[in-house]
Design an enzyme around this catalytic site. Sequence first.
Site, PDB file in Angstrom:
ATOM      1  N   LYS A  14       0.833  -1.216   0.000  1.00 15.19           N
ATOM      2  CA  LYS A  14       0.000   0.000   0.000  1.00 15.19           C
ATOM      3  C   LYS A  14       0.868   1.267   0.000  1.00 15.19           C
ATOM      4  O   LYS A  14       0.637   2.184  -0.792  1.00 15.19           O
ATOM      5  CB  LYS A  14      -0.931   0.038   1.236  1.00 15.19           C
ATOM      6  CG  LYS A  14      -1.864  -1.150   1.357  1.00 15.19           C
ATOM      7  CD  LYS A  14      -2.817  -1.004   2.539  1.00 15.19           C
ATOM      8  CE  LYS A  14      -2.147  -1.055   3.897  1.00 15.19           C
ATOM      9  NZ  LYS A  14      -1.590  -2.378   4.267  1.00 15.19           N
ATOM     10  N   ARG A  89      -9.277   0.643   9.618  1.00 15.05           N
ATOM     11  CA  ARG A  89      -8.884  -0.734   9.919  1.00 15.05           C
ATOM     12  C   ARG A  89      -9.925  -1.442  10.779  1.00 15.05           C
ATOM     13  O   ARG A  89      -9.746  -2.609  11.103  1.00 15.05           O
ATOM     14  CB  ARG A  89      -7.556  -0.733  10.669  1.00 15.05           C
ATOM     15  CG  ARG A  89      -6.321  -0.991   9.806  1.00 15.05           C
ATOM     16  CD  ARG A  89      -5.121  -0.872  10.719  1.00 15.05           C
ATOM     17  NE  ARG A  89      -3.945  -1.566  10.306  1.00 15.05           N
ATOM     18  CZ  ARG A  89      -2.887  -0.994   9.740  1.00 15.05           C
ATOM     19  NH1 ARG A  89      -2.916   0.280   9.433  1.00 15.05           N
ATOM     20  NH2 ARG A  89      -1.806  -1.692   9.498  1.00 15.05           N
ATOM     21  N   ARG A 128      11.582  -6.469   4.378  1.00 18.51           N
ATOM     22  CA  ARG A 128      11.511  -5.031   4.684  1.00 18.51           C
ATOM     23  C   ARG A 128      12.132  -4.756   6.045  1.00 18.51           C
ATOM     24  O   ARG A 128      12.779  -3.730   6.241  1.00 18.51           O
ATOM     25  CB  ARG A 128      10.043  -4.578   4.656  1.00 18.51           C
ATOM     26  CG  ARG A 128       9.872  -3.084   4.835  1.00 18.51           C
ATOM     27  CD  ARG A 128       8.450  -2.633   4.604  1.00 18.51           C
ATOM     28  NE  ARG A 128       7.577  -2.936   5.726  1.00 18.51           N
ATOM     29  CZ  ARG A 128       6.256  -2.737   5.734  1.00 18.51           C
ATOM     30  NH1 ARG A 128       5.663  -2.241   4.662  1.00 18.51           N
ATOM     31  NH2 ARG A 128       5.524  -3.011   6.782  1.00 18.51           N
ATOM     32  N   ARG A 134      11.887  -1.245  11.503  1.00 12.67           N
ATOM     33  CA  ARG A 134      10.606  -1.402  12.205  1.00 12.67           C
ATOM     34  C   ARG A 134      10.597  -2.685  13.014  1.00 12.67           C
ATOM     35  O   ARG A 134      10.706  -3.777  12.453  1.00 12.67           O
ATOM     36  CB  ARG A 134       9.455  -1.424  11.187  1.00 12.67           C
ATOM     37  CG  ARG A 134       9.075  -0.059  10.688  1.00 12.67           C
ATOM     38  CD  ARG A 134       7.947  -0.141   9.687  1.00 12.67           C
ATOM     39  NE  ARG A 134       6.740  -0.771  10.214  1.00 12.67           N
ATOM     40  CZ  ARG A 134       5.586  -0.791   9.575  1.00 12.67           C
ATOM     41  NH1 ARG A 134       5.473  -0.216   8.390  1.00 12.67           N
ATOM     42  NH2 ARG A 134       4.532  -1.374  10.116  1.00 12.67           N
ATOM     43  N   ARG A 146      -0.079  -9.221  13.655  1.00 14.09           N
ATOM     44  CA  ARG A 146      -0.653  -8.182  12.780  1.00 14.09           C
ATOM     45  C   ARG A 146      -1.650  -8.800  11.783  1.00 14.09           C
ATOM     46  O   ARG A 146      -2.697  -8.231  11.511  1.00 14.09           O
ATOM     47  CB  ARG A 146       0.464  -7.427  12.053  1.00 14.09           C
ATOM     48  CG  ARG A 146       1.188  -6.468  13.007  1.00 14.09           C
ATOM     49  CD  ARG A 146       2.549  -6.079  12.498  1.00 14.09           C
ATOM     50  NE  ARG A 146       2.504  -5.254  11.305  1.00 14.09           N
ATOM     51  CZ  ARG A 146       3.539  -5.108  10.466  1.00 14.09           C
ATOM     52  NH1 ARG A 146       4.669  -5.755  10.684  1.00 14.09           N
ATOM     53  NH2 ARG A 146       3.428  -4.333   9.417  1.00 14.09           N
TER      54      ARG A 146
HETATM   55  P1  AMP Z   1       1.162   0.211   9.074  1.00 17.91           P
HETATM   56  O1  AMP Z   1       2.288   1.151   8.864  1.00 17.91           O
HETATM   57  O2  AMP Z   1      -0.074   0.584   8.329  1.00 17.91           O
HETATM   58  O3  AMP Z   1       1.560  -1.230   8.864  1.00 17.91           O
HETATM   59  O4  AMP Z   1       0.758   0.327  10.629  1.00 17.91           O
HETATM   60  C1  AMP Z   1       1.684  -0.016  11.643  1.00 17.91           C
HETATM   61  C2  AMP Z   1       0.965  -0.090  12.972  1.00 17.91           C
HETATM   62  O5  AMP Z   1       0.391   1.186  13.298  1.00 17.91           O
HETATM   63  C3  AMP Z   1      -0.199  -1.069  13.049  1.00 17.91           C
HETATM   64  O6  AMP Z   1       0.239  -2.397  13.312  1.00 17.91           O
HETATM   65  C4  AMP Z   1      -0.993  -0.486  14.216  1.00 17.91           C
HETATM   66  O7  AMP Z   1      -0.372  -0.769  15.452  1.00 17.91           O
HETATM   67  C5  AMP Z   1      -0.848   1.020  13.969  1.00 17.91           C
HETATM   68  N1  AMP Z   1      -1.927   1.534  13.099  1.00 17.91           N
HETATM   69  C6  AMP Z   1      -1.789   2.099  11.868  1.00 17.91           C
HETATM   70  N2  AMP Z   1      -2.968   2.458  11.355  1.00 17.91           N
HETATM   71  C7  AMP Z   1      -3.906   2.102  12.282  1.00 17.91           C
HETATM   72  C8  AMP Z   1      -5.331   2.175  12.335  1.00 17.91           C
HETATM   73  N3  AMP Z   1      -6.044   2.682  11.316  1.00 17.91           N
HETATM   74  N4  AMP Z   1      -5.937   1.714  13.457  1.00 17.91           N
HETATM   75  C9  AMP Z   1      -5.247   1.205  14.477  1.00 17.91           C
HETATM   76  N5  AMP Z   1      -3.915   1.075  14.491  1.00 17.91           N
HETATM   77  C10 AMP Z   1      -3.239   1.516  13.399  1.00 17.91           C
END
Ligand code: AMP
Length: 190
Positions: A14, A89, A128, A134, A146
Amino acid sequence: MKNIVLFGPPGAGKGTQAEVLKDKYDLVHISTGDVFRYNIKNATDLGKLAQSFMDKGDLVPDEVTIDMLKAEVDKNTDANGFIFDGFPRTESQAKALDTFLAEKNENINGMVALEVPENLLVERLLKRGETSGRADDQDESKIRNRFNEYQTKTAILQDYYAAQNKYFGVNGVGSIEEITGRLCQVFDKL
Ligand code: AMP
């Protein structure tokens, strides 16, 4: 405005695709994960709160995430539209987004979902993790958590948008350019 939810499980691509598409379509890219990571880096109160959830691969609570998303949208009053990456989400986030946009006489044009099999996702995330720094990409148990969060809370959003005839699935396996091409075919129609 063109408001698009770019959807898919962790590692679907994404963020990579949003970076290309935002320039091509002149849209503002909002990644809630990136906003959280920025806040963690700068040790803000929001960052401190989010970190404990993110480190485990759990979702950050809805209320905090929704307020943050609204603030990001409101920072961009001149935008031609948005690519939402990693938001919504949960169903309550999706409903909050619909209400928030309706207040501005706007709506979501479509959810465009990158479809990738899980074994390939784990491979991509671990790779990654070698360079992203990360913590949530480096440990297979966190990655599995996740996915579990995705399956139990997020995947149902496909039905939420399909019920409004707004779900568009795209094959997320292939080269970055191939996948961008497939996404553009959908974006052009939205
Ligand atoms: P991402 O970078 O989208 O993979 O998000 C990394 C982490 O950020 C996720 O595993 C959640 O802990 C948190 N996070 C990101 N977006 C959301 C969301 N819309 N709702 C809840 N937690 C989020």
